[in-house]
Enzyme design. Structure first.
Site, PDB file in Angstrom:
ATOM      1  N   SER A 159       3.413  -1.933  10.268  1.00 54.45           N
ATOM      2  CA  SER A 159       4.879  -1.878  10.381  1.00 54.45           C
ATOM      3  C   SER A 159       5.534  -3.230  10.091  1.00 54.45           C
ATOM      4  O   SER A 159       6.468  -3.641  10.772  1.00 54.45           O
ATOM      5  CB  SER A 159       5.294  -1.360  11.762  1.00 54.45           C
ATOM      6  OG  SER A 159       4.838  -0.032  11.960  1.00 54.45           O
TER       7      SER A 159
ATOM      8  N   ASN B 159       0.863  -1.181   0.000  1.00 50.36           N
ATOM      9  CA  ASN B 159       0.000   0.000   0.000  1.00 50.36           C
ATOM     10  C   ASN B 159       0.899   1.230   0.000  1.00 50.36           C
ATOM     11  O   ASN B 159       1.462   1.593   1.035  1.00 50.36           O
ATOM     12  CB  ASN B 159      -0.920  -0.005   1.229  1.00 50.36           C
ATOM     13  CG  ASN B 159      -1.815   1.214   1.292  1.00 50.36           C
ATOM     14  OD1 ASN B 159      -1.983   1.934   0.311  1.00 50.36           O
ATOM     15  ND2 ASN B 159      -2.422   1.446   2.447  1.00 50.36           N
TER      16      ASN B 159
ATOM     17  N   GLU C  57      -6.932   4.924   7.694  1.00 47.05           N
ATOM     18  CA  GLU C  57      -6.796   6.343   7.326  1.00 47.05           C
ATOM     19  C   GLU C  57      -8.067   6.859   6.662  1.00 47.05           C
ATOM     20  O   GLU C  57      -8.383   8.048   6.763  1.00 47.05           O
ATOM     21  CB  GLU C  57      -5.565   6.514   6.433  1.00 47.05           C
ATOM     22  CG  GLU C  57      -4.277   6.312   7.223  1.00 47.05           C
ATOM     23  CD  GLU C  57      -3.104   5.832   6.398  1.00 47.05           C
ATOM     24  OE1 GLU C  57      -2.062   5.533   7.012  1.00 47.05           O
ATOM     25  OE2 GLU C  57      -3.225   5.739   5.168  1.00 47.05           O
TER      26      GLU C  57
ATOM     27  N   GLU D 129      -5.258  -4.679  10.656  1.00 49.40           N
ATOM     28  CA  GLU D 129      -4.224  -3.668  10.871  1.00 49.40           C
ATOM     29  C   GLU D 129      -4.496  -2.916  12.170  1.00 49.40           C
ATOM     30  O   GLU D 129      -5.341  -2.005  12.197  1.00 49.40           O
ATOM     31  CB  GLU D 129      -4.182  -2.683   9.698  1.00 49.40           C
ATOM     32  CG  GLU D 129      -3.805  -3.318   8.381  1.00 49.40           C
ATOM     33  CD  GLU D 129      -3.383  -2.282   7.353  1.00 49.40           C
ATOM     34  OE1 GLU D 129      -2.313  -2.435   6.776  1.00 49.40           O
ATOM     35  OE2 GLU D 129      -4.119  -1.298   7.156  1.00 49.40           O
TER      36      GLU D 129
ATOM     37  N   GLY E  94       2.699   2.587  10.714  1.00 43.75           N
ATOM     38  CA  GLY E  94       3.625   3.692  10.525  1.00 43.75           C
ATOM     39  C   GLY E  94       4.259   4.209  11.799  1.00 43.75           C
ATOM     40  O   GLY E  94       4.904   5.253  11.798  1.00 43.75           O
TER      41      GLY E  94
ATOM     42  N   HIS F 232      -9.408   1.149   4.919  1.00 46.72           N
ATOM     43  CA  HIS F 232      -8.153   1.420   5.625  1.00 46.72           C
ATOM     44  C   HIS F 232      -8.402   2.411   6.760  1.00 46.72           C
ATOM     45  O   HIS F 232      -9.261   3.293   6.667  1.00 46.72           O
ATOM     46  CB  HIS F 232      -7.110   1.979   4.667  1.00 46.72           C
ATOM     47  CG  HIS F 232      -5.721   1.962   5.225  1.00 46.72           C
ATOM     48  ND1 HIS F 232      -5.268   2.950   6.070  1.00 46.72           N
ATOM     49  CD2 HIS F 232      -4.701   1.086   5.087  1.00 46.72           C
ATOM     50  CE1 HIS F 232      -4.024   2.684   6.419  1.00 46.72           C
ATOM     51  NE2 HIS F 232      -3.651   1.552   5.838  1.00 46.72           N
TER      52      HIS F 232
ATOM     53  N   LYS G  29       0.086   4.280  -0.422  1.00 45.23           N
ATOM     54  CA  LYS G  29      -0.563   5.476   0.132  1.00 45.23           C
ATOM     55  C   LYS G  29      -0.334   6.675  -0.797  1.00 45.23           C
ATOM     56  O   LYS G  29      -0.365   6.513  -2.018  1.00 45.23           O
ATOM     57  CB  LYS G  29      -0.091   5.721   1.565  1.00 45.23           C
ATOM     58  CG  LYS G  29      -0.276   4.487   2.450  1.00 45.23           C
ATOM     59  CD  LYS G  29      -0.032   4.745   3.907  1.00 45.23           C
ATOM     60  CE  LYS G  29      -0.224   3.450   4.698  1.00 45.23           C
ATOM     61  NZ  LYS G  29      -0.099   3.682   6.149  1.00 45.23           N
TER      62      LYS G  29
END
Length: 249
Positions: free
Chosen positions: A212, A10, A96, A166, A172, A94, A12
């Site tokens: 991560s 991904n 985000e 996730e 991250g 996701h 992003k």
């Protein structure tokens, strides 16, 4: 049964024409195990470039899509458009999208339905915030996110869905759920699917881990029986991604 190991990248909101050409050259030169499926999620504008330059045994994914095929929805991209430029997958739900753009589980489920109808396969992301894990509500949160999709799709649709667990606190941040933590949640998701959909779907659906993931921790995570792959963020923009593709070897 043996579930085909699935490794997704991904990117992003990262990349450029030059960097993508370089990455494709690196990835194309590497070997891929025959029993591993690889998918790269790229920003919309780079999907045609990636489909043209990336090796053909890897698939390309959109990072999001809308719930209509066409119309007055300025700035949105439909799953039909993704398919038209070569994407085979789309990443939906996701964290985000959920937490920065406030997209609900119900809206995510609508996207899943539309994407599947357009012929795309779906990487469906679920996961909890740090405060939710600390409160002991991880599985409640994950099950609630899955409930919306279970209610919207048919049993046969699950053949075209990969669940990506996730933990938001590990995306991250450099923090990683331990292999034991990942296995615990993955096993619970499988039990959820067994009860909410069917034992067949529970057994056959692949559950990938994201948060991560890198070359140093992928092999240990891959050894867990209910970890069927990875959805990789930052490391998918580096040659290190090839190491993750080989995590089961």
């Amino acid at each position: 049964m043996t579930r085909t190991f699935w490794v997704g990248g991904n990117w992003k909101m990262n990349g450029s024409v030059a960097s993508i050409k370089d990455l494709a050259t690196t990835f194309n030169a590497g070997k891929t195990p025959a029993d591993v499926e690889v998918v790269i999620g790229a920003p919309y504008v780079y999907i045609p470039l990636l489909t043209d330059t990336l090796r053909k045994d890897w698939a390309v994914a959109g990072e999001n899509c809308y719930v209509h095929a066409t119309g007055a929805y300025t700035g949105e991209i439909s799953p039909e458009m993704l398919a038209d430029v070569g994407a085979k997958w789309v990443i939906l739900g996701h964290s985000e999208r959920r937490h920065i753009l406030n997209e609900s589980s119900e809206f995510t489920a609508q996207k899943v339905v539309k994407a599947l109808a357009a012929g795309l396969k779906v990487a469906l992301c679920v996961g909890e915030l740090l405060e939710e894990r600390e409160a002991g509500t991880t599985q409640v949160i994950v099950n609630t996110q899955l409930d919306a999709v279970v209610s919207a799709v048919s049993e046969s649709d699950w053949a075209n869905i990969v669940i990506a667990y996730e933990p938001v606190w590990a995306i991250g941040t450099g923090k990683v759920a331990s292999p034991e933590q990942a296995q615990e949640v993955h096993a619970a998701i499988r039990e959820y699917l067994k009860a909410a959909v069917s034992p067949k779907v529970a057994e056959e659906t692949r559950i990938a881990y994201g948060g991560s993931v890198g070359g140093k921790n992928c092999k240990e995570l891959a050894q867990k029986p209910d970890v069927d792959g990875f959805l990789v963020g930052g490391a998918s923009l580096k040659p290190e991604f090839l190491d993750i593709v080989h995590a089961t070897q």
